[in-house]
Every structure is written in C-alpha cells, then in structure tokens.
Design a protein around this motif. Structure first.
Motif, PDB file in Angstrom:
ATOM      1  N   ASP A  32      -7.157   5.394   9.474  1.00 31.34           N
ATOM      2  CA  ASP A  32      -7.629   4.079   9.036  1.00 31.34           C
ATOM      3  C   ASP A  32      -6.910   3.600   7.777  1.00 31.34           C
ATOM      4  O   ASP A  32      -7.508   3.035   6.873  1.00 31.34           O
ATOM      5  CB  ASP A  32      -9.145   4.099   8.806  1.00 31.34           C
ATOM      6  CG  ASP A  32      -9.570   5.203   7.842  1.00 31.34           C
ATOM      7  OD1 ASP A  32      -8.686   5.831   7.214  1.00 31.34           O
ATOM      8  OD2 ASP A  32     -10.787   5.439   7.710  1.00 31.34           O
ATOM      9  N   GLY A  33      -5.608   3.874   7.723  1.00 27.06           N
ATOM     10  CA  GLY A  33      -4.816   3.379   6.597  1.00 27.06           C
ATOM     11  C   GLY A  33      -5.067   4.096   5.296  1.00 27.06           C
ATOM     12  O   GLY A  33      -4.824   3.534   4.226  1.00 27.06           O
ATOM     13  N   THR A  76       0.838  -1.204   0.000  1.00 27.12           N
ATOM     14  CA  THR A  76       0.000   0.000   0.000  1.00 27.12           C
ATOM     15  C   THR A  76       0.870   1.249   0.000  1.00 27.12           C
ATOM     16  O   THR A  76       1.709   1.439   0.880  1.00 27.12           O
ATOM     17  CB  THR A  76      -0.919   0.023   1.222  1.00 27.12           C
ATOM     18  OG1 THR A  76      -1.614  -1.221   1.322  1.00 27.12           O
ATOM     19  CG2 THR A  76      -1.918   1.161   1.109  1.00 27.12           C
ATOM     20  N   VAL A  77       0.636   2.090  -0.984  1.00 23.22           N
ATOM     21  CA  VAL A  77       1.423   3.306  -1.119  1.00 23.22           C
ATOM     22  C   VAL A  77       0.521   4.418  -1.626  1.00 23.22           C
ATOM     23  O   VAL A  77      -0.434   4.181  -2.376  1.00 23.22           O
ATOM     24  CB  VAL A  77       2.623   3.086  -2.083  1.00 23.22           C
ATOM     25  CG1 VAL A  77       2.178   2.655  -3.465  1.00 23.22           C
ATOM     26  CG2 VAL A  77       3.495   4.326  -2.150  1.00 23.22           C
ATOM     27  N   PHE A  78       0.799   5.640  -1.182  1.00 21.31           N
ATOM     28  CA  PHE A  78       0.001   6.805  -1.541  1.00 21.31           C
ATOM     29  C   PHE A  78       0.894   7.842  -2.233  1.00 21.31           C
ATOM     30  O   PHE A  78       2.079   7.975  -1.901  1.00 21.31           O
ATOM     31  CB  PHE A  78      -0.621   7.443  -0.294  1.00 21.31           C
ATOM     32  CG  PHE A  78      -1.604   6.555   0.417  1.00 21.31           C
ATOM     33  CD1 PHE A  78      -2.965   6.677   0.189  1.00 21.31           C
ATOM     34  CD2 PHE A  78      -1.161   5.591   1.307  1.00 21.31           C
ATOM     35  CE1 PHE A  78      -3.874   5.860   0.844  1.00 21.31           C
ATOM     36  CE2 PHE A  78      -2.062   4.762   1.966  1.00 21.31           C
ATOM     37  CZ  PHE A  78      -3.419   4.897   1.732  1.00 21.31           C
ATOM     38  N   ARG A 104       4.026   8.677   6.671  1.00 18.78           N
ATOM     39  CA  ARG A 104       3.405   7.699   7.552  1.00 18.78           C
ATOM     40  C   ARG A 104       3.681   8.108   8.996  1.00 18.78           C
ATOM     41  O   ARG A 104       4.810   8.432   9.356  1.00 18.78           O
ATOM     42  CB  ARG A 104       3.973   6.316   7.268  1.00 18.78           C
ATOM     43  CG  ARG A 104       3.447   5.224   8.196  1.00 18.78           C
ATOM     44  CD  ARG A 104       4.116   3.906   7.889  1.00 18.78           C
ATOM     45  NE  ARG A 104       3.764   2.893   8.888  1.00 18.78           N
ATOM     46  CZ  ARG A 104       4.255   1.664   8.898  1.00 18.78           C
ATOM     47  NH1 ARG A 104       5.129   1.301   7.974  1.00 18.78           N
ATOM     48  NH2 ARG A 104       3.893   0.814   9.831  1.00 18.78           N
ATOM     49  N   ALA A 105       2.652   8.086   9.842  1.00 16.91           N
ATOM     50  CA  ALA A 105       2.793   8.529  11.227  1.00 16.91           C
ATOM     51  C   ALA A 105       2.455   7.419  12.213  1.00 16.91           C
ATOM     52  O   ALA A 105       2.282   7.689  13.401  1.00 16.91           O
ATOM     53  CB  ALA A 105       1.907   9.733  11.485  1.00 16.91           C
ATOM     54  N   ARG A 122      -1.750   5.241  10.481  1.00 23.60           N
ATOM     55  CA  ARG A 122      -1.964   6.690  10.419  1.00 23.60           C
ATOM     56  C   ARG A 122      -1.067   7.325   9.376  1.00 23.60           C
ATOM     57  O   ARG A 122       0.112   6.978   9.255  1.00 23.60           O
ATOM     58  CB  ARG A 122      -1.699   7.329  11.779  1.00 23.60           C
ATOM     59  CG  ARG A 122      -2.108   8.807  11.835  1.00 23.60           C
ATOM     60  CD  ARG A 122      -2.131   9.327  13.261  1.00 23.60           C
ATOM     61  NE  ARG A 122      -2.701  10.664  13.310  1.00 23.60           N
ATOM     62  CZ  ARG A 122      -2.046  11.733  13.741  1.00 23.60           C
ATOM     63  NH1 ARG A 122      -0.805  11.626  14.185  1.00 23.60           N
ATOM     64  NH2 ARG A 122      -2.633  12.912  13.752  1.00 23.60           N
ATOM     65  N   LEU A 123      -1.635   8.282   8.641  1.00 26.49           N
ATOM     66  CA  LEU A 123      -0.917   9.018   7.610  1.00 26.49           C
ATOM     67  C   LEU A 123      -1.214  10.499   7.762  1.00 26.49           C
ATOM     68  O   LEU A 123      -2.287  10.889   8.235  1.00 26.49           O
ATOM     69  CB  LEU A 123      -1.335   8.555   6.213  1.00 26.49           C
ATOM     70  CG  LEU A 123      -0.959   7.118   5.828  1.00 26.49           C
ATOM     71  CD1 LEU A 123      -2.064   6.494   5.019  1.00 26.49           C
ATOM     72  CD2 LEU A 123       0.345   7.094   5.063  1.00 26.49           C
ATOM     73  N   LEU A 124      -0.260  11.330   7.343  1.00 27.82           N
ATOM     74  CA  LEU A 124      -0.417  12.780   7.350  1.00 27.82           C
ATOM     75  C   LEU A 124      -0.201  13.313   5.941  1.00 27.82           C
ATOM     76  O   LEU A 124       0.615  12.777   5.178  1.00 27.82           O
ATOM     77  CB  LEU A 124       0.578  13.430   8.304  1.00 27.82           C
ATOM     78  CG  LEU A 124       0.471  13.069   9.783  1.00 27.82           C
ATOM     79  CD1 LEU A 124       1.652  13.655  10.549  1.00 27.82           C
ATOM     80  CD2 LEU A 124      -0.846  13.553  10.366  1.00 27.82           C
ATOM     81  N   ALA A 125      -0.907  14.381   5.609  1.00 23.77           N
ATOM     82  CA  ALA A 125      -0.765  15.012   4.294  1.00 23.77           C
ATOM     83  C   ALA A 125      -0.679  16.520   4.469  1.00 23.77           C
ATOM     84  O   ALA A 125      -1.542  17.127   5.117  1.00 23.77           O
ATOM     85  CB  ALA A 125      -1.946  14.651   3.400  1.00 23.77           C
ATOM     86  N   GLY A 126       0.353  17.127   3.910  1.00 22.83           N
ATOM     87  CA  GLY A 126       0.488  18.579   3.895  1.00 22.83           C
ATOM     88  C   GLY A 126      -0.125  19.147   2.636  1.00 22.83           C
ATOM     89  O   GLY A 126      -0.031  18.554   1.560  1.00 22.83           O
TER      90      GLY A 126
END
Length: 623
Positions: A216-217, A161-163, A196-197, A201-205
């Motif tokens: 939730d991934g 899984t990658v964003f 990735r946090a 959990r993920l963060l986006a600027g």
C-alpha cells in the motif's frame, strides 16, 4: 606476451604488455547501450553489445575508490571516497560536485524518478543523508526528521515519495526528501536494503536476513517467510570459489570476510532488486531469488555479493574478482574479470617498470620471463613506495616496512608489524609517507600513531619522536642535500603547509602555505621542489622559495626526473623543465599518445620517458 619495440624517426618506443589485475565491481549501472562498473580504481565502461571489453574512465575523477553509480538526465554519477563526481559524456570526463563537508565518503546515490526534470536526488554518506535540487551540481544535508540516524538504503516510490532504511526502522518523506517521519510498523527494526517492486509495492531487507513488504505504498509493512539463511541449490546454482583454503599463509581481507560470513547463521540482506517476475536478494554468503513474491527462495550464487543491478533483462552481480552476468529467467552465468584495480602509480626500478596501488600491491615486469610479477611479500594495502639512491627502494605495507637493494627483485623486512584483524585496539601503523637520503638517513611518518620516525642506517633501526606538526597529517616528505621537507594538511582550514628542517628533523619551520580542498602534492629532493596545487615552489640557497604558477590552473600530481631534466605530471598533461624547475613547457613526441584522459602516470629516468595508460599498458620512450 613479450614486449615490442618500434622504431620511429631515430627514436625508440618500447611497449610492454598491459598489467591486468581483476577488481571487484562495487557498483554497476547501464544506459545508452553502455554498462559502467565502479571499484577501487575508479570507473570502467563497456558496451552492452560487446561486454567483454572494458576501458577505464578516470579522466578528472579525483576519487580513489568508487562505491556507487547512477545515471539519469544525461548525467553519469560516481560516488565514493572524496565525494560525488558527474560526467556528461558517458565517463570520458568528470567534474566534482560541491558538497558542504570535507572529503565525504559517499556510499549510495539514488536519483528521483523525475530527476531529468526536477534535478532531485539523494546521497547516503557514512554519517548523514544529502540532497540535491540542481541536477547533482551541489549537495546539502537532509536532516529534518532524521536527526543523527544512520541511513543505509533508499527507495523512491514516485517523484515525491521516498523511503530510507536505518538501524531503527524505515522513514518516509512525502516532499522528495526534505522532511522525514518514522514508519510505525518498522520502528526498532534494522533495515539494510530497500527497493520498489511495483506501483505501490516495496520490499525491505533486514539485518537478520528477513524480508518485509508493503503493498500500500509503504503505509503498512509485514514480514515474508525468511528462508535466506538456509542454503539450497537452485537451477542457476553456481559456485565461484570452490576452494575454502587460502592460497598463501597471509590472511587477506577477502579470506577473512568469507570466514566471517560462513559463521553467520542469518546473513543480512545487503541488496534487493526486482527483474521481470523475480526478486533478487543479496547477502555476504550468496545471491537468492524468488519467483513467488518472496514465499520461497533459492540460492543461485555462492559468493560474497559486492553490488547488484539489473536493467530488466540482465543481472549484474559484483563479486571480488569482477562481475557475473546472467539473463533473467534463462539460467547460466558468465564471470568477467574487470580492470578496476588501483595500480596507477608508475616507477622504474633498475630499468624495469613497476606499477603499484594501495589495494593492488606492487607489480614488476620481469624481463627474463616477459611477464608481470607481484611482490608477494608486500601484502596490500601498500601505504608508500620510496626510492633511495640508484637501486634502493622502500615499501610500506600492512605487515611492515620492506627494503630492496636490487631494483625491486627481492625485498627484506626491516621494520615488522604483525597486523591482527581480531585486535581492533591494535591497528597496524600506517607508515606513510617515506623519504630517504643517499647517506642512509631517512624519515617516515606513522599516521596511526602521529610519530615522526628517523633512521641513520638505511632503515635497519629507527627512533621515534612525537610529531612536530601537532595534529596535522603529513602528506609528503623529502630528504634533501641540506635537510628535509614536509607537507602537512589541515582538514579544518583546507590548508597545505610546507615545512623545512636543516637538522635532520629535530626542528621544523613553516615556510609556505596554500589553501586547497583536496591535497594535491608533489615533492622532489634534488633540486628541492614542491608542487602544491598549481604552484611549484623552487628552493633558494638563502632558505627562501621562488613560486612558479602553472598555466590554466593545472594541478601538479607528480615531479620526477634528474638534475638535467624534470618532469611534472599535471591534471592537464606533461610538463618538462631544463633549468631546475624555474620554467616549464609542454612535452610533445610524435607517435606518443599523451592525452591526459588516457595517461594515468609518467616517470622519467636518465634516458627515457615512461608512460602508464588507463589500459594498464606501459610504454617507454627513449629521449
């Protein structure tokens, strides 16, 4: 620091103090007790135990500027202008990766969490996303579901899984980057940073300073409070540049960037990382941190952040002058100047060494003051530097074409150009390359306007003509006793073409061609020689060329010397010729370090061999 002279077996070695120019860290990575930083001059390395000493790692690194670094599976990766290089020995030696496009600009490399086993990674280019499955040896476009969307950031959640963040939202891949789908909650949002946090959990600027998060991934996203545009003094508050006024009348790129940043009410988030219990967000106007999952933020650095990295314990902040180090949760910062400059070209002007670089400008060693001095009139970028006669030199920069008649001590503007950052429809003409003869005749090529320019009075006046080479870029020029030489490069066919003129540039005839993916070119006027790749062409009186193939596929990077002795600096070392270029042999001298991993340039005058090392030190060896 004064120069030193050492006598060895009747020969004379003179060492000059190293040229130390601070450079900005555009990328940082750590592994195996090492830290690496990338910038305009390549890659430098230090040990974690002694971070005060940095050394250049540019052997085989055919990359004029490094913008991203990554490490995993025993491989160190560097990406930038000209693609991706990788090293299996911590940066001592590099090999270029195979990519399907010519001269790619790589902005970011993100390796999969299981890269050591799978060999999978992603690379952001200026107009596409590329993927590798063989440990970074080859890279191919990853376009299914992306189309022509411009990718700005990557974050891996797990091995599959990658964003990626784009100007219209976040896309997700569940097969390690093979195919992509838009994440519904972010459709239409300009995402500039991802990280990735935690396990899920993920963060986006965001472009306007906001920060999103997902717990939730990456299935759903919501906004955190946006305080990044509000300056505040934190416990680590540290201002790196307290003087808002430029030191000179010239407006450099750094000053302009700072001015623009101060007018932005909501700066974009350019980097996001986590370290311990803290989240760090970088913008053009400073570095922020949050210890409450992004509910509140504090500005802890007042600086333009070029890169941001943490190994979990230390925070590395790339800034225009080098790197700033801080320990997570402890407070206090240490600023370090890094030798990531691109001053890698060595010349000898009137018996004094001169070192030059595109971004670094022109530096001459002043023997009276025993120090390196910058040619302040020649504002970088420095497009070209060319000799004329015994003491004459020409330098092309953003502000115009300059001439020196006293060995580089003083410079006079002979072809001015007023560059304006606020008039993009009037870019400064890139006058390069240059070539001059002894009788005042000279040639120059304007890359921005595709004009061949000629002078008959040492550059005081010029006449223009449309480029006789069509849409081909001129990468080298030389004025010979019987005419002129030019080398062009075709980016579509990867071909280097050698041209000659016998009527001062009125007409040109193509006389040789060679195929190369990266144009490594060297011209020498008298005797007339052309080094294209691993082949040296020697001009004959009847207008033909004799080819000399160098051993071991060495590529010629420079030709220098006199009638009696010629020097060829190649990718594998130094070669000398005593018969006008027909035969070449290696050069050896006891007491000299000629390791091509440490010698970045060499020059030859009538009596001495001059060497420039990766440390910035110059050595003169009397022949």
């Amino acid at each position: 620091m004064a120069k030193k002279t050492v006598s060895q077996r009747g020969q004379r070695i003179t060492t000059y103090p190293p040229l130390l120019i601070p450079g900005g860290a555009m990328a940082v990575v750590t592994a195996n007790d090492y830290a690496w930083a990338g910038g305009v001059g390549g890659v430098v390395r230090t040990t974690i135990h002694d971070p005060s000493t940095w050394q250049a790692c540019i052997s085989g690194l055919a990359m004029p500027q490094v913008m991203t670094l990554a490490y995993d599976g025993g491989w160190l990766f560097a990406g930038g202008f000209n693609g991706i290089a990788r090293s299996a020995d911590n940066g001592d030696n590099w090999v270029m990766a195979v990519m399907e496009i010519d001269r790619p600009l790589v902005a970011h490399i993100a390796l999969a969490p299981d890269f050591a086993a799978s060999g999978v990674g992603l690379a952001i280019l200026e107009n596409m996303l590329m993927r590798t499955e063989d440990g970074g040896a080859t890279w191919h476009p990853s376009e299914e579901g992306l189309g022509d969307l411009q990718v700005g950031s990557v974050a891996w959640l797990d091995a599959e899984t990658v964003f990626v963040g784009t100007v219209v939202g976040i896309l997700r891949s569940e097969n390690a980057g093979k195919t992509w789908q838009m994440v519904r909650d972010t459709n239409g949002e300009a995402v500039t940073a991802l990280c990735r946090a935690g396990k899920t959990r993920l963060l986006a600027g965001m472009e306007k300073g906001a920060v999103l998060h997902s717990v939730d991934g990456g299935a759903t996203w919501s906004a955190l409070i946006d305080p990044l545009a509000i300056p505040s003094d934190g416990q680590w508050g540290y201002e790196l540049d307290g003087d808002d006024e430029p030191e000179s009348e010239e407006m450099g790129l750094e000053v302009l960037t700072d001015m623009i940043a101060r007018f932005l009410d909501t700066p974009s988030v350019t980097y996001l990382i986590t370290a311990g219990q803290a989240i760090f967000a970088a913008t053009m106007v400073g570095l922020y941190t949050s210890y409450d999952d992004g509910a509140t933020w504090q500005k802890i650095l007042e600086v333009n952040v070029l890169s941001l990295y943490s190994d979990g314990r230390t925070i590395f902040v790339g800034v225009p002058s080098g790197v700033v180090l801080g320990n997570v949760g402890e407070g206090g910062w240490i600023e370090m100047n890094l030798p990531i400059h691109d001053a890698r070209r060595l010349n000898v002007m009137d018996g004094a060494p001169v070192v030059a670089g595109w971004y670094s400008g022109l530096w001459r060693f002043a023997s009276t003051k025993k120090e390196w001095q910058e040619a302040e009139k020649i504002v970088p970028p420095l497009f070209a530097l060319q000799r004329q006669g015994e003491r004459g030199w020409y330098a092309s920069s953003m502000t115009g074409l300059y001439r020196s008649v006293d060995g580089g001590r003083n410079w006079r503007l002979v072809l001015p150009h007023i560059a304006s950052f606020f008039a993009p429809d009037q870019p400064p003409p890139v006058i390069a390359p240059l070539a001059f003869g002894k009788d005042g005749f000279g040639l120059a090529f304007s890359r921005s306007e595709f004009l061949l320019q000629r002078t008959s009075d040492n550059g005081d006046t010029w006449s223009d003509m449309p480029s006789p080479f069509g849409a081909l870029f001129v990468v080298a020029l030389a004025v010979t006793p019987v005419g002129a030489l030019a080398v062009t490069y075709d980016e579509q066919s990867h071909g280097l073409q050698l041209w000659r003129s016998t009527d001062k540039g009125d007409s040109w005839q193509r006389s040789a061609e060679i195929s190369m993916h990266w144009p490594t070119v060297a011209l020498w006027a008298e005797p007339s020689l052309a080094g294209l790749g691993n082949t040296i062409f020697v001009f004959q009186p009847d207008g033909t060329w004799i080819t000399v193939n160098l051993p071991d596929e060495q590529k010629v990077q420079r030709i220098d010397g006199t009638h009696e002795r010629l020097l060829a600096r190649t990718t594998d070392g130094l070669l000398f010729s005593h018969d006008g270029g027909y035969t070449w042999g290696p050069f050896a001298a006891e007491g000299l370090d000629l390791d091509p991993r440490r010698v970045v340039d060499a020059a030859l005058d009538g009596t001495s061999l001059w060497l420039l090392y990766t440390s910035g030190q110059v050595v003169r060896y009397t022949l």
